[in-house]
Scaffold this motif. Structure first.
Motif, PDB file in Angstrom:
ATOM      1  N   ASP A 189     -43.281  36.021  38.133  1.00 46.85           N
ATOM      2  CA  ASP A 189     -44.244  36.242  37.067  1.00 46.85           C
ATOM      3  C   ASP A 189     -45.424  35.308  37.251  1.00 46.85           C
ATOM      4  OD1 ASP A 189     -43.843  33.689  35.409  1.00 46.85           O
ATOM      5  OD2 ASP A 189     -41.812  34.471  35.580  1.00 46.85           O
ATOM      6  N   PRO A 190     -46.547  35.601  36.620  1.00 45.22           N
ATOM      7  CA  PRO A 190     -47.764  34.796  36.832  1.00 45.22           C
ATOM      8  C   PRO A 190     -47.623  33.346  36.416  1.00 45.22           C
ATOM      9  CG  PRO A 190     -48.293  36.916  35.808  1.00 45.22           C
ATOM     10  CD  PRO A 190     -46.808  36.773  35.768  1.00 45.22           C
ATOM     11  N   GLN A 191     -46.666  33.045  35.545  1.00 41.70           N
ATOM     12  CA  GLN A 191     -46.521  31.676  35.070  1.00 41.70           C
ATOM     13  C   GLN A 191     -45.664  30.814  35.990  1.00 41.70           C
ATOM     14  OE1 GLN A 191     -48.272  30.647  32.499  1.00 41.70           O
ATOM     15  NE2 GLN A 191     -49.117  32.730  32.346  1.00 41.70           N
ATOM     16  N   ASN A 192     -45.140  31.417  37.094  1.00 45.18           N
ATOM     17  CA  ASN A 192     -44.314  30.691  38.056  1.00 45.18           C
ATOM     18  C   ASN A 192     -43.092  30.045  37.397  1.00 45.18           C
ATOM     19  OD1 ASN A 192     -45.918  31.264  40.266  1.00 45.18           O
ATOM     20  ND2 ASN A 192     -47.195  29.454  39.955  1.00 45.18           N
ATOM     21  N   SER A 193     -42.522  30.733  36.425  1.00 45.16           N
ATOM     22  CA  SER A 193     -41.371  30.167  35.729  1.00 45.16           C
ATOM     23  C   SER A 193     -40.072  30.364  36.495  1.00 45.16           C
ATOM     24  CB  SER A 193     -41.241  30.790  34.333  1.00 45.16           C
ATOM     25  OG  SER A 193     -41.010  32.184  34.448  1.00 45.16           O
ATOM     26  N   ASN A 194     -40.064  31.248  37.473  1.00 42.65           N
ATOM     27  CA  ASN A 194     -38.854  31.476  38.249  1.00 42.65           C
ATOM     28  C   ASN A 194     -39.228  31.477  39.726  1.00 42.65           C
ATOM     29  OD1 ASN A 194     -36.267  32.009  38.969  1.00 42.65           O
ATOM     30  ND2 ASN A 194     -36.252  34.127  38.258  1.00 42.65           N
ATOM     31  N   ILE A 195     -39.112  30.328  40.360  1.00 47.72           N
ATOM     32  CA  ILE A 195     -39.604  30.137  41.713  1.00 47.72           C
ATOM     33  C   ILE A 195     -38.459  30.292  42.704  1.00 47.72           C
ATOM     34  CG2 ILE A 195     -40.666  28.486  43.302  1.00 47.72           C
ATOM     35  CD1 ILE A 195     -42.062  27.277  40.868  1.00 47.72           C
ATOM     36  N   PHE A 196     -38.732  30.971  43.802  1.00 48.05           N
ATOM     37  CA  PHE A 196     -37.738  31.191  44.847  1.00 48.05           C
ATOM     38  C   PHE A 196     -38.314  30.728  46.178  1.00 48.05           C
ATOM     39  CE2 PHE A 196     -36.186  34.395  48.060  1.00 48.05           C
ATOM     40  CZ  PHE A 196     -34.992  33.737  48.299  1.00 48.05           C
ATOM     41  N   TYR A 197     -37.649  29.785  46.820  1.00 50.59           N
ATOM     42  CA  TYR A 197     -38.074  29.305  48.126  1.00 50.59           C
ATOM     43  C   TYR A 197     -37.272  30.043  49.195  1.00 50.59           C
ATOM     44  CZ  TYR A 197     -40.145  25.413  45.527  1.00 50.59           C
ATOM     45  OH  TYR A 197     -40.875  24.661  44.661  1.00 50.59           O
ATOM     46  N   ASN A 198     -37.948  30.874  49.977  1.00 46.51           N
ATOM     47  CA  ASN A 198     -37.219  31.662  50.964  1.00 46.51           C
ATOM     48  C   ASN A 198     -37.304  31.091  52.368  1.00 46.51           C
ATOM     49  OD1 ASN A 198     -39.931  32.244  51.168  1.00 46.51           O
ATOM     50  ND2 ASN A 198     -39.621  34.357  51.807  1.00 46.51           N
ATOM     51  N   ASP A 199     -38.002  29.969  52.565  1.00 44.66           N
ATOM     52  CA  ASP A 199     -38.077  29.305  53.862  1.00 44.66           C
ATOM     53  C   ASP A 199     -37.861  27.812  53.682  1.00 44.66           C
ATOM     54  OD1 ASP A 199     -40.326  31.727  54.202  1.00 44.66           O
ATOM     55  OD2 ASP A 199     -38.992  31.444  55.914  1.00 44.66           O
ATOM     56  N   ILE A 200     -37.011  27.239  54.521  1.00 45.20           N
ATOM     57  CA  ILE A 200     -36.674  25.827  54.422  1.00 45.20           C
ATOM     58  C   ILE A 200     -36.733  25.204  55.815  1.00 45.20           C
ATOM     59  CG2 ILE A 200     -34.880  24.153  53.825  1.00 45.20           C
ATOM     60  CD1 ILE A 200     -33.827  26.117  51.778  1.00 45.20           C
ATOM     61  N   LEU A 201     -37.342  24.040  55.921  1.00 48.76           N
ATOM     62  CA  LEU A 201     -37.322  23.251  57.145  1.00 48.76           C
ATOM     63  C   LEU A 201     -36.341  22.100  56.962  1.00 48.76           C
ATOM     64  CD1 LEU A 201     -41.136  23.023  58.003  1.00 48.76           C
ATOM     65  CD2 LEU A 201     -39.459  24.709  58.788  1.00 48.76           C
ATOM     66  N   SER A 202     -35.450  21.922  57.921  1.00 52.68           N
ATOM     67  CA  SER A 202     -34.421  20.898  57.769  1.00 52.68           C
ATOM     68  C   SER A 202     -34.044  20.323  59.128  1.00 52.68           C
ATOM     69  CB  SER A 202     -33.179  21.494  57.088  1.00 52.68           C
ATOM     70  OG  SER A 202     -32.645  22.550  57.874  1.00 52.68           O
ATOM     71  N   ALA A 203     -33.180  19.314  59.112  1.00 54.33           N
ATOM     72  CA  ALA A 203     -32.626  18.711  60.323  1.00 54.33           C
ATOM     73  C   ALA A 203     -31.122  18.534  60.110  1.00 54.33           C
ATOM     74  CB  ALA A 203     -33.292  17.371  60.615  1.00 54.33           C
ATOM     75  N   HIS A 204     -30.359  18.519  61.202  1.00 54.25           N
ATOM     76  CA  HIS A 204     -28.906  18.446  61.095  1.00 54.25           C
ATOM     77  C   HIS A 204     -28.334  17.563  62.197  1.00 54.25           C
ATOM     78  CE1 HIS A 204     -28.733  21.651  58.047  1.00 54.25           C
ATOM     79  NE2 HIS A 204     -29.741  22.158  58.729  1.00 54.25           N
ATOM     80  N   LEU A 205     -27.123  17.070  61.952  1.00 55.49           N
ATOM     81  CA  LEU A 205     -26.441  16.192  62.895  1.00 55.49           C
ATOM     82  C   LEU A 205     -25.011  16.661  63.080  1.00 55.49           C
ATOM     83  CD1 LEU A 205     -26.529  13.502  64.548  1.00 55.49           C
ATOM     84  CD2 LEU A 205     -25.668  12.378  62.472  1.00 55.49           C
ATOM     85  N   GLY A 206     -24.547  16.709  64.329  1.00 56.58           N
ATOM     86  CA  GLY A 206     -23.166  17.076  64.633  1.00 56.58           C
ATOM     87  C   GLY A 206     -22.454  15.940  65.342  1.00 56.58           C
ATOM     88  N   LEU A 207     -21.229  15.654  64.910  1.00 57.72           N
ATOM     89  CA  LEU A 207     -20.387  14.612  65.499  1.00 57.72           C
ATOM     90  C   LEU A 207     -19.010  15.201  65.753  1.00 57.72           C
ATOM     91  CD1 LEU A 207     -21.290  11.733  63.001  1.00 57.72           C
ATOM     92  CD2 LEU A 207     -22.254  12.067  65.284  1.00 57.72           C
ATOM     93  N   GLY A 208     -18.567  15.187  67.010  1.00 64.75           N
ATOM     94  CA  GLY A 208     -17.287  15.819  67.274  1.00 64.75           C
ATOM     95  C   GLY A 208     -16.652  15.356  68.573  1.00 64.75           C
ATOM     96  N   PHE A 209     -15.614  16.085  68.974  1.00 63.71           N
ATOM     97  CA  PHE A 209     -14.852  15.806  70.178  1.00 63.71           C
ATOM     98  C   PHE A 209     -14.913  17.018  71.101  1.00 63.71           C
ATOM     99  CE2 PHE A 209     -12.829  13.431  66.724  1.00 63.71           C
ATOM    100  CZ  PHE A 209     -12.897  12.134  67.232  1.00 63.71           C
ATOM    101  N   THR A 210     -14.776  16.764  72.414  1.00 66.78           N
ATOM    102  CA  THR A 210     -14.729  17.847  73.384  1.00 66.78           C
ATOM    103  C   THR A 210     -13.293  18.040  73.861  1.00 66.78           C
ATOM    104  OG1 THR A 210     -15.216  16.346  75.220  1.00 66.78           O
ATOM    105  CG2 THR A 210     -17.088  17.435  74.163  1.00 66.78           C
ATOM    106  N   CYS A 211     -12.931  19.290  74.033  1.00 66.93           N
ATOM    107  CA  CYS A 211     -11.586  19.657  74.490  1.00 66.93           C
ATOM    108  C   CYS A 211     -11.748  20.796  75.500  1.00 66.93           C
ATOM    109  CB  CYS A 211     -10.713  20.077  73.303  1.00 66.93           C
ATOM    110  SG  CYS A 211      -9.023  20.530  73.748  1.00 66.93           S
ATOM    111  N   PRO A 212     -12.066  20.489  76.765  1.00 62.76           N
ATOM    112  CA  PRO A 212     -12.392  21.525  77.750  1.00 62.76           C
ATOM    113  C   PRO A 212     -11.258  22.527  77.969  1.00 62.76           C
ATOM    114  CG  PRO A 212     -13.041  19.363  78.542  1.00 62.76           C
ATOM    115  CD  PRO A 212     -12.202  19.135  77.325  1.00 62.76           C
ATOM    116  N   THR A 213     -11.640  23.746  78.342  1.00 63.18           N
ATOM    117  CA  THR A 213     -10.685  24.811  78.658  1.00 63.18           C
ATOM    118  C   THR A 213     -10.914  25.286  80.091  1.00 63.18           C
ATOM    119  OG1 THR A 213     -12.166  26.570  77.883  1.00 63.18           O
ATOM    120  CG2 THR A 213     -10.718  25.560  76.243  1.00 63.18           C
ATOM    121  N   GLU A 214     -10.017  26.163  80.560  1.00 58.95           N
ATOM    122  CA  GLU A 214     -10.110  26.690  81.935  1.00 58.95           C
ATOM    123  C   GLU A 214     -10.252  25.536  82.933  1.00 58.95           C
ATOM    124  OE1 GLU A 214      -9.780  29.967  82.434  1.00 58.95           O
ATOM    125  OE2 GLU A 214      -9.693  30.331  80.271  1.00 58.95           O
TER     126      GLU A 214
END
Length: 295
Positions: free
Chosen positions: A94-119
Motif C-alpha cells: 500500500d502507499p503508506q508502506n505499512s507492510n514491507i516485504f524484502y525479497n532480496d538479501i545480501l549475507s555472508a556465511h561460515l562453515g566448520l566441519g570434518f572431512t570423511c573421504p570416500t572411494e
C-alpha cells in the motif's frame, strides 16, 4: 465499559516509546506494523517487526469472561545472527508502506566441519575427526519468492579449505611425475601425520525451503576452483620435530560438491559430497565428503 477495560490492560502491557519501562511493560521500538482486532468479548493486538528485527512478532489476546478477563501473550523468538545481513528490494502493498516485504538479501556465511573421504585407495586410512573443512561464503545473494519466506534461491561466492589427514605409518609424497603416492617413513623417523590440503575459490547455487517450526532444507551445487594444494608431513628425527611440505601435487582444477544444508530445531547443519576425485589420474584416489555446522 468493556473497551475501557481492554484498552487499560493493553496500555499497562505494551509501550511503543523509546524510554525503558518498569515491571511487565514491554517496549517495542519502531514497530513495522500494529494490528488491533476488536470484538464483543475479544481484543487482540499483533505487532510485526521491531527495530533491528523485521521478523519479530508480538501477540496479545484479551478475552472477557463474565466480569474478569483472561490474557494470552506470545512473542516470537529473538534472532541472534552471528553474521549480519543486508535486506534489499523493498516492496509494499500500500502507499503508506505499512507492510514491507524484502525479497532480496545480501549475507555472508561460515562453515566448520570434518572431512570423511570416500572411494579411497585400500592402503589409505584417513583420520576423520583430525581432518577438517573450513569455508566462508563471503558474498551471498538470496532471492525470496514468497511473502511467507518459505522458498528462496541463493547465489554465493567464497573460499574453502579442505584437509585430508593420515596418522598411521604411511605418508603422502610425490613421485618423479608429480603424482601423489603412498610411501613409508624412513626407519629413523617417528611418524606424526601426513595430510593433503586443498584451497578453492567457490561458487554456490542452492534452493532452500523453510517448513517452519525451525526446520528448513536446501540443496544445490558448489563449484570449486582448486587453485592450490599441498602435502605436509610431520615427524620426529632424533627427537626434533620436523615437517616437509610439497606443492604442485596435481589436484583437479575444478570439482563440484553437492551440498545439502539443514536447520533442525534451528540448529544449522550441512553435508557436501563430490563425485570427482580430488587428485588427477595417477595419484592417490579418493573423493571428498564433509559435514558439520553451517552458520
Amino acid at each position: 465499559m468493556k473497551r475501557i477495560i481492554y484498552l487499560s490492560f493493553i496500555i499497562s502491557h505494551l509501550s511503543f516509546s523509546s524510554v525503558a519501562a518498569q515491571n511487565d511493560t514491554l517496549v517495542i521500538n519502531n514497530p513495522r506494523k500494529v494490528t488491533v482486532i476488536s470484538g464483543d468479548s475479544l481484543q487482540r493486538v499483533i505487532v510485526n517487526g521491531k527495530q533491528g528485527d523485521d521478523d519479530f512478532v508480538y501477540q496479545n489476546t484479551i478475552r472477557l469472561v463474565d466480569a474478569n478477563y483472561e490474557s494470552r501473550t506470545s512473542i516470537s523468538r529473538e534472532h541472534w545472527d552471528l553474521i549480519p545481513s543486508v535486506r534489499l528490494g523493498r516492496r509494499s502493498d500500500d502507499p503508506q508502506n505499512s507492510n514491507i516485504f524484502y525479497n532480496d538479501i545480501l549475507s555472508a556465511h561460515l562453515g566448520l566441519g570434518f572431512t570423511c573421504p570416500t572411494e579411497v585407495d585400500e592402503r589409505v586410512s584417513f583420520s576423520t575427526f583430525k581432518s577438517w573443512e573450513i569455508f566462508a561464503t563471503i558474498f551471498q545473494w538470496d532471492h525470496i519468492f514468497d511473502r511467507r519466506r518459505e522458498n528462496k534461491l541463493s547465489l554465493g561466492f567464497g573460499i574453502d579449505w579442505k584437509n585430508y589427514r593420515m596418522t598411521d605409518d604411511l605418508r603422502f609424497t610425490k613421485d618423479l611425475d608429480g603424482n601423489v603416492i603412498l610411501d613409508g617413513y624412513p626407519l629413523e623417523f617417528e611418524p606424526k601425520s601426513s595430510r593433503i590440503k586443498v584451497f578453492s575459490l567457490t561458487g554456490t547455487l542452492r534452493f532452500e525451503h523453510d517448513f517452519g517450526r525451525g526446520f528448513a532444507i536446501g540443496f544445490g551445487p558448489v563449484v570449486n576452483f582448486n587453485t592450490y594444494a599441498s602435502i605436509k608431513t610431520k615427524y620426529k628425527f632424533l627427537g626434533d620435530k620436523c615437517k616437509r611440505v610439497e606443492k604442485h601435487i596435481r589436484q583437479r582444477p575444478i570439482t563440484i560438491d553437492w551440498m545439502l544444508n539443514m536447520r533442525i530445531a534451528d540448529f544449522p547443519l550441512y553435508v557436501k559430497y563430490s563425485n570427482d576425485d580430488v587428485l588427477k589420474d595417477g595419484g592417490v584416489k579418493f573423493r571428498s565428503l564433509s559435514f558439520g555446522l553451517y552458520l
